[in-house]
Design an enzyme around this catalytic site. Structure first.
Site, short mmCIF file in Angstrom:
data_model
loop_
_atom_site.label_atom_id
_atom_site.label_comp_id
_atom_site.label_asym_id
_atom_site.label_seq_id
_atom_site.Cartn_x
_atom_site.Cartn_y
_atom_site.Cartn_z
N ASP A 9 21.00 3.65 60.76
CA ASP A 9 21.40 4.70 61.31
C ASP A 9 21.64 5.85 60.24
O ASP A 9 22.82 6.08 59.58
CB ASP A 9 22.83 4.54 61.88
CG ASP A 9 23.17 5.77 62.73
OD1 ASP A 9 22.91 6.77 62.41
OD2 ASP A 9 24.26 5.70 63.47
N SER B 273 24.49 8.66 60.62
CA SER B 273 25.90 8.18 60.39
C SER B 273 26.13 8.04 58.52
O SER B 273 27.07 8.47 58.11
CB SER B 273 26.25 6.74 60.89
OG SER B 273 26.42 6.89 62.28
N TYR C 164 28.24 10.68 72.47
CA TYR C 164 28.04 12.06 72.11
C TYR C 164 29.09 12.90 73.11
O TYR C 164 29.27 12.70 74.31
CB TYR C 164 26.83 12.78 72.03
CG TYR C 164 25.84 12.01 70.89
CD1 TYR C 164 26.32 12.31 69.73
CD2 TYR C 164 24.63 11.30 71.38
CE1 TYR C 164 25.29 11.87 68.62
CE2 TYR C 164 24.00 10.75 70.37
CZ TYR C 164 24.19 10.90 69.02
OH TYR C 164 23.61 10.55 67.89
N ARG D 39 22.98 4.80 68.77
CA ARG D 39 24.00 4.54 68.10
C ARG D 39 24.63 2.88 68.56
O ARG D 39 25.59 2.95 69.11
CB ARG D 39 25.08 5.36 68.39
CG ARG D 39 24.67 7.08 68.13
CD ARG D 39 23.87 7.28 66.85
NE ARG D 39 24.77 7.55 65.43
CZ ARG D 39 25.43 8.72 65.25
NH1 ARG D 39 24.90 9.81 65.95
NH2 ARG D 39 26.03 8.76 64.19
N GLN E 167 22.99 -0.02 63.35
CA GLN E 167 23.69 0.58 62.64
C GLN E 167 23.31 1.00 61.19
O GLN E 167 23.34 1.76 60.47
CB GLN E 167 25.09 -0.08 62.65
CG GLN E 167 26.30 0.71 63.01
CD GLN E 167 27.52 -0.13 63.36
OE1 GLN E 167 27.44 -1.48 63.12
NE2 GLN E 167 28.68 0.30 63.21
P1 NAD Z 1 28.55 14.78 66.41
O1 NAD Z 1 27.94 14.57 65.04
O2 NAD Z 1 27.44 14.75 67.64
O3 NAD Z 1 29.75 15.35 66.86
C1 NAD Z 1 30.78 15.42 65.90
C2 NAD Z 1 32.15 15.26 66.64
O4 NAD Z 1 32.37 16.61 67.54
C3 NAD Z 1 32.15 14.42 67.81
O5 NAD Z 1 33.12 13.35 67.66
C4 NAD Z 1 32.31 15.22 69.09
O6 NAD Z 1 33.06 14.58 70.12
C5 NAD Z 1 32.97 16.41 68.49
N1 NAD Z 1 32.86 17.59 69.19
C6 NAD Z 1 32.03 18.23 70.11
N2 NAD Z 1 32.54 19.33 70.60
C7 NAD Z 1 33.62 19.26 70.20
C8 NAD Z 1 34.62 20.62 70.53
N3 NAD Z 1 34.33 21.63 71.13
N4 NAD Z 1 35.88 20.58 69.86
C9 NAD Z 1 36.16 19.55 69.03
N5 NAD Z 1 35.09 18.44 68.66
C10 NAD Z 1 34.14 18.26 69.34
O7 NAD Z 1 28.83 12.97 66.46
P2 NAD Z 1 28.92 11.63 65.75
O8 NAD Z 1 29.61 11.77 64.54
O9 NAD Z 1 27.28 11.57 65.37
O10 NAD Z 1 29.33 10.72 66.62
C11 NAD Z 1 28.93 10.61 68.03
C12 NAD Z 1 29.27 9.30 68.57
O11 NAD Z 1 28.56 8.13 68.14
C13 NAD Z 1 30.53 9.04 68.27
O12 NAD Z 1 31.34 8.56 69.63
C14 NAD Z 1 30.64 7.81 67.48
O13 NAD Z 1 31.69 6.92 67.51
C15 NAD Z 1 29.20 7.18 67.80
N6 NAD Z 1 28.75 6.26 66.74
C16 NAD Z 1 28.47 5.14 67.15
C17 NAD Z 1 27.76 4.41 66.04
C18 NAD Z 1 27.63 3.04 66.42
O14 NAD Z 1 27.96 2.30 67.22
N7 NAD Z 1 26.67 2.42 65.70
C19 NAD Z 1 27.33 4.61 64.86
C20 NAD Z 1 27.74 6.35 64.49
C21 NAD Z 1 28.37 6.95 65.81
#
Ligand code: NAD
Length: 385
Positions: free
Chosen positions: A136, A139, A234, A128, A133
């Site tokens: 990805d 996302s 994550y 990520r 991006q």
């Molecule tokens: P994910 O699908 O793994 O999880 C979804 C959300 O659920 C997350 O925000 C996580 O913190 C939350 N979660 C986990 N357990 C929980 C609980 N018990 N109660 C409440 N919430 C809970 O996450 P994602 O959407 O794939 O994103 C993961 C990370 O990657 C984030 O920090 C996001 O900002 C980052 N990201 C970065 C980029 C980039 O920089 N290019 C792109 C996409 C995502």
């Protein structure tokens, strides 16, 4: 260089699921062909995304009846999901297979890819990072999932999302609670806000509070002590005590909500259970819960994978495959992810996929190569399985 695109709707997947997305769009076929890549597509591959064979042909692709016709000549197999083990074992050695390979939960398939000397690139393992991006797929598909889940919930709700003031009376805005504010959760918050709902959200990563508020949502503050996140952003798994505090603190918010959308995931592990049967019973009849994780274990006790069920008057939607609800947009975005990946790594004359493990994107996402599984995290997970 030749790339093959399968008609994945022919492989009936989990829960009798028919894949509606395709790994290319007519737009990305044109770009791949301009780059000098031969694109071969199984007939009907774009049907469920409303792309006709003729459109792919006009973009420069060659249409074939079945993969068998060309399988021995291809360099890359680009999928949305994964080829089945039978097809995987007939691919030429060193073929590059790209797709959602679901590697943590598909050990037999990953073993088969390694044994067949396939170079498998799992889009779930793409880092990520800013550079990655545009490739990805997690996302791109999660963003659409966030939108689609709100639309499904709005359809099932026996009321409306916005406030409506008329001479016939005033309808209050719906209360929407989004648990998990990652990519999908944030898009769900934005969509519900656009439709006029009051939105509350919670995530174990406190860093997202600001993002929730910038979308017009309120962030539910719960002190459960140290939570944190992995180096890739994550969430880390919570202790049992933390889970209990959280479940208790969220009870009221859940009971008062018209719609609850759960999107919590733990990378490479089963999702956490966020709503138990007792809490579900507190919700008003007619309320709607969407369990994003229903197909992979579920955030909600009682949700059924692939189904919508009614529990004590509450509609619990666990149909999954959310981005496919908007299959053309999902295809367009995924096809762009695949094109951007190929554009980054297919180079030189004659064209070939430049497999350098000094590159952080390939180092993380190529999980089998030269007959071996080469991802340490995955190997550790398999050992512990
Ligand atoms: P994910 O699908 O793994 O999880 C979804 C959300 O659920 C997350 O925000 C996580 O913190 C939350 N979660 C986990 N357990 C929980 C609980 N018990 N109660 C409440 N919430 C809970 O996450 P994602 O959407 O794939 O994103 C993961 C990370 O990657 C984030 O920090 C996001 O900002 C980052 N990201 C970065 C980029 C980039 O920089 N290019 C792109 C996409 C995502």
């Amino acid at each position: 260089m030749k790339i093959l695109i399968l008609n994945e709707s022919r492989q009936i997947g989990l829960h009798a699921h028919i894949e509606k997305r395709c790994a290319v769009s007519p737009g990305t076929v044109s770009k791949l062909v301009r780059k000098g890549i031969d694109v071969v597509i199984e007939k009907g591959a774009g049907f469920h995304a409303n792309y006709e064979d003729s459109e792919f042909e006009r973009s420069g692709a060659k249409l074939i009846e079945t993969a068998d016709e060309v399988v021995s000549e291809i360099d890359v197999l680009a999928c949305v999901n994964a080829p089945n083990e039978l097809l995987a074992s007939t691919l030429p050695a060193n073929t590059i297979v790209i797709g959602h390979l679901d590697p943590f939960f598909q050990q037999p398939l990953i073993n088969c890819l390694a044994e067949s000397n396939i170079t498998a690139l799992s889009v779930e393992m793409i880092p990520r990072s800013s550079r990655a991006q545009k490739m990805d797929a997690l996302s791109s598909q999660a963003s659409l999932a966030g939108y689609a889940m709100v639309m499904k919930a709005a359809n099932a709700l026996p009321s409306i999302l916005p406030m409506m003031m008329t001479p016939s009376g005033t309808i209050k805005p719906a209360k929407v609670f989004v648990i998990g504010a990652g990519v999908a959760g944030l898009q769900a918050i934005a969509t519900a806000k656009r439709l006029g709902a009051n939105v509350l959200a919670y995530d174990t990563r406190p860093v997202v509070a600001e993002q929730v508020e910038s979308l017009g949502g309120k962030f539910l503050k719960v002190d459960i002590g140290e939570t944190g996140q992995t180096k890739d952003g994550y969430a880390k798994a919570l202790t049992e005590k933390q889970q209990a505090i959280l479940a208790d603190a969220q009870k009221d918010a859940i009971a008062q909500s018209d719609i609850v959308i759960t999107t919590a995931q733990l990378f490479g592990r089963k999702p956490p259970v966020l709503i138990n049967q007792q809490t579900l019973k507190l919700m008003k009849p007619g309320s709607v819960v969407v369990d994003m994780a229903a197909l992979s274990g579920g955030n909600v006790e009682g949700s059924e994978p692939g189904k919508t069920v009614v529990i004590n008057g509450v509609t619990v939607i666990g149909t999954g495959n959310w981005s496919e609800e908007v299959s053309r947009a999902a295809t367009d975005m995924y096809a762009n992810n695949i094109y951007n990946l190929l554009d980054e790594f297919v180079k030189d004359d004659p064209l070939s996929f430049q497999l350098s493990f000094d590159d952080d994107i390939l180092a993380a996402s190529v999980i089998t190569h030269n007959g071996k599984i080469r991802n340490e995290t995955l190997l550790k997970a398999y050992e512990g399985a």
